[in-house]
Design a protein around this motif. Structure first.
Motif, PDB file in Angstrom:
ATOM      1  N   GLU A 101     -22.276 129.527  18.004  1.00  0.00           N
ATOM      2  CA  GLU A 101     -22.078 129.546  16.558  1.00  0.00           C
ATOM      3  C   GLU A 101     -20.586 129.524  16.290  1.00  0.00           C
ATOM      4  OE1 GLU A 101     -23.805 132.050  12.714  1.00  0.00           O
ATOM      5  OE2 GLU A 101     -23.934 132.907  14.725  1.00  0.00           O
ATOM      6  N   LYS A 102     -20.198 128.890  15.210  1.00  0.00           N
ATOM      7  CA  LYS A 102     -18.780 128.699  14.936  1.00  0.00           C
ATOM      8  C   LYS A 102     -18.016 130.014  14.976  1.00  0.00           C
ATOM      9  CE  LYS A 102     -15.551 126.517  11.703  1.00  0.00           C
ATOM     10  NZ  LYS A 102     -15.402 125.807  10.401  1.00  0.00           N
TER      11      LYS A 102
ATOM     12  N   TRP B 134     -25.792 125.985  11.136  1.00  0.00           N
ATOM     13  CA  TRP B 134     -26.702 125.836  12.248  1.00  0.00           C
ATOM     14  C   TRP B 134     -26.162 126.571  13.454  1.00  0.00           C
ATOM     15  CZ3 TRP B 134     -26.950 121.570  16.270  1.00  0.00           C
ATOM     16  CH2 TRP B 134     -25.689 121.022  16.522  1.00  0.00           C
ATOM     17  N   VAL B 135     -27.062 126.922  14.362  1.00  0.00           N
ATOM     18  CA  VAL B 135     -26.686 127.560  15.613  1.00  0.00           C
ATOM     19  C   VAL B 135     -27.505 126.929  16.723  1.00  0.00           C
ATOM     20  CG1 VAL B 135     -26.017 129.760  14.561  1.00  0.00           C
ATOM     21  CG2 VAL B 135     -28.369 129.437  15.362  1.00  0.00           C
ATOM     22  N   VAL B 136     -26.929 126.928  17.905  1.00  0.00           N
ATOM     23  CA  VAL B 136     -27.611 126.417  19.101  1.00  0.00           C
ATOM     24  C   VAL B 136     -27.705 127.569  20.090  1.00  0.00           C
ATOM     25  CG1 VAL B 136     -27.545 124.739  20.978  1.00  0.00           C
ATOM     26  CG2 VAL B 136     -26.682 124.110  18.706  1.00  0.00           C
TER      27      VAL B 136
ATOM     28  N   GLY C 130     -16.890 123.440  19.985  1.00  0.00           N
ATOM     29  CA  GLY C 130     -16.510 122.174  19.377  1.00  0.00           C
ATOM     30  C   GLY C 130     -17.380 121.031  19.835  1.00  0.00           C
ATOM     31  N   GLU C 131     -17.658 120.964  21.137  1.00  0.00           N
ATOM     32  CA  GLU C 131     -18.457 119.866  21.671  1.00  0.00           C
ATOM     33  C   GLU C 131     -19.917 119.951  21.232  1.00  0.00           C
ATOM     34  OE1 GLU C 131     -17.991 119.563  25.864  1.00  0.00           O
ATOM     35  OE2 GLU C 131     -15.807 119.757  25.781  1.00  0.00           O
ATOM     36  N   VAL C 132     -20.425 121.164  21.116  1.00  0.00           N
ATOM     37  CA  VAL C 132     -21.832 121.335  20.747  1.00  0.00           C
ATOM     38  C   VAL C 132     -22.035 121.174  19.253  1.00  0.00           C
ATOM     39  CG1 VAL C 132     -23.752 122.985  20.664  1.00  0.00           C
ATOM     40  CG2 VAL C 132     -22.358 122.787  22.734  1.00  0.00           C
ATOM     41  N   LEU C 133     -21.214 121.851  18.471  1.00  0.00           N
ATOM     42  CA  LEU C 133     -21.471 121.919  17.039  1.00  0.00           C
ATOM     43  C   LEU C 133     -21.081 120.652  16.278  1.00  0.00           C
ATOM     44  CD1 LEU C 133     -20.501 125.636  16.305  1.00  0.00           C
ATOM     45  CD2 LEU C 133     -22.757 124.647  16.782  1.00  0.00           C
ATOM     46  N   GLN C 134     -20.447 119.699  16.951  1.00  0.00           N
ATOM     47  CA  GLN C 134     -20.175 118.422  16.278  1.00  0.00           C
ATOM     48  C   GLN C 134     -21.419 117.528  16.263  1.00  0.00           C
ATOM     49  OE1 GLN C 134     -17.215 116.125  18.350  1.00  0.00           O
ATOM     50  NE2 GLN C 134     -18.296 116.231  20.313  1.00  0.00           N
ATOM     51  N   GLN C 135     -22.488 118.000  16.898  1.00  0.00           N
ATOM     52  CA  GLN C 135     -23.704 117.188  17.022  1.00  0.00           C
ATOM     53  C   GLN C 135     -24.770 117.589  16.003  1.00  0.00           C
ATOM     54  OE1 GLN C 135     -23.887 114.674  19.013  1.00  0.00           O
ATOM     55  NE2 GLN C 135     -22.151 115.014  20.378  1.00  0.00           N
ATOM     56  N   TYR C 136     -24.379 117.962  14.799  1.00  0.00           N
ATOM     57  CA  TYR C 136     -25.326 118.474  13.797  1.00  0.00           C
ATOM     58  C   TYR C 136     -26.492 117.509  13.551  1.00  0.00           C
ATOM     59  CZ  TYR C 136     -27.114 120.371   9.394  1.00  0.00           C
ATOM     60  OH  TYR C 136     -27.932 120.898   8.417  1.00  0.00           O
ATOM     61  N   HIS C 137     -26.213 116.232  13.552  1.00  0.00           N
ATOM     62  CA  HIS C 137     -27.254 115.235  13.277  1.00  0.00           C
ATOM     63  C   HIS C 137     -27.916 114.711  14.563  1.00  0.00           C
ATOM     64  CE1 HIS C 137     -26.269 115.196   9.043  1.00  0.00           C
ATOM     65  NE2 HIS C 137     -24.990 115.014   9.349  1.00  0.00           N
TER      66      HIS C 137
END
Length: 272
Positions: free
Chosen positions: A71-72, A94-96, A136-143
């Motif tokens: 999460e950011k 969103w969170v992963v 950064g690498e994960v959360l740029q994939q929102y779509h």
């Protein structure tokens, strides 16, 4: 990994008042790759868009699993929560997450997982790197949430420890408790596993982070909440006995101690 990934919007057990949450956020789960599946149960992605709406607080009855949450600016590893945990969703976000198998986090940490119960760690404390690059690498994939899950899977594939056979043993015992409603006491779990009770308790302390008794109680409360949600719980005495309690007063006490509401209050809240 894309060919392996499958997603679902079912909220599943442990999420209280799931019909309310269905309208507030989406939950998708993705299986790990073959390389990481020994340690990881699945990846999960929660997305919400509450812009112009009031914030929403979701309460969860925890499972006996360690989770990594990306999460950011707040990426952390969370131990098992002994009570419920609440998460405030507001605006858009969103969170992963990574849900480790019961015992699956231990080989990465090599310390009793009970030390992490009700606690959290920064990923730098375990993996020796700053979380911001992974975020950064994960959360740029929102779509492209499949790609987000794929990136996290890659992170762990690059850092896999040796396989500890106790991880497989512990996972099998925990899943056995989850799936077999006749396991109502610790001696039932010991008999099912073929282990002495004290050995089982030490194993759970080191690998799971909570006791076998806790796991049995937690899964029975998951089942109770699900039945209430489906309007299948009208006779508290019958439900209590079915879940392994000697009387309804002990069931009601345990339910309220974990959820914060009595079963009657929980049902009323669902219908509001």
């Amino acid at each position: 990994m894309d060919a392996i990934i499958r997603s679902t919007n079912s909220l599943g057990k442990g999420i209280l008042h799931p019909s309310m949450g269905d309208t507030k956020f989406s939950l998708n789960r993705f299986p790990p790759s073959p390389d990481t599946s020994f340690f990881i149960q699945h990846y999960w992605v929660i997305q919400w868009d509450l812009r112009g709406q009031a914030p929403y607080c979701q309460t969860v009855i925890a499972h006996p699993n360690v989770n990594l949450v990306v999460e950011k600016e707040t990426t952390r590893i969370y131990g098992v929560s002994s009570a419920t945990s609440s998460h405030l969703l507001k605006d858009q976000g969103w969170v992963v997450g990574v849900k480790f198998k019961p015992g699956g986090f231990y080989p990465f940490w090599n310390a009793p997982v009970s030390h992490l119960t009700d606690q959290s760690l920064g990923i730098e404390e375990v993996f020796g790197l700053d979380s911001l690059s992974l975020e950064g690498e994960v959360l740029q994939q929102y779509h492209h949430i499949e790609q987000a899950a794929h990136r996290v899977d890659t992170f762990f594939r690059d850092r896999l420890p040796e396989r500890d056979p106790n991880v497989e043993l512990v996972s099998e015992i925990v899943y056995g408790i989850r799936d077999d409603r006749t396991i109502r006491q610790v001696n039932d779990a010991a008999r099912m596993s073929g282990l002495h009770q004290r050995t089982l308790q030490r194993l759970f302390d080191r690998y799971v982070g909570v006791s076998p008794k806790w796991v049995i109680l937690r899964y029975r409360l998951h089942e109770a909440a699900e039945r209430m949600h489906q309007d299948e719980a009208n006779d508290w005495t019958a439900l209590s006995l079915d879940l392994g309690y000697y009387d309804q007063s002990h069931f009601i006490r345990d339910f309220k101690s974990i959820v914060g509401l009595s079963p009657e209050e929980y049902i009323r809240a669902r219908k509001v």
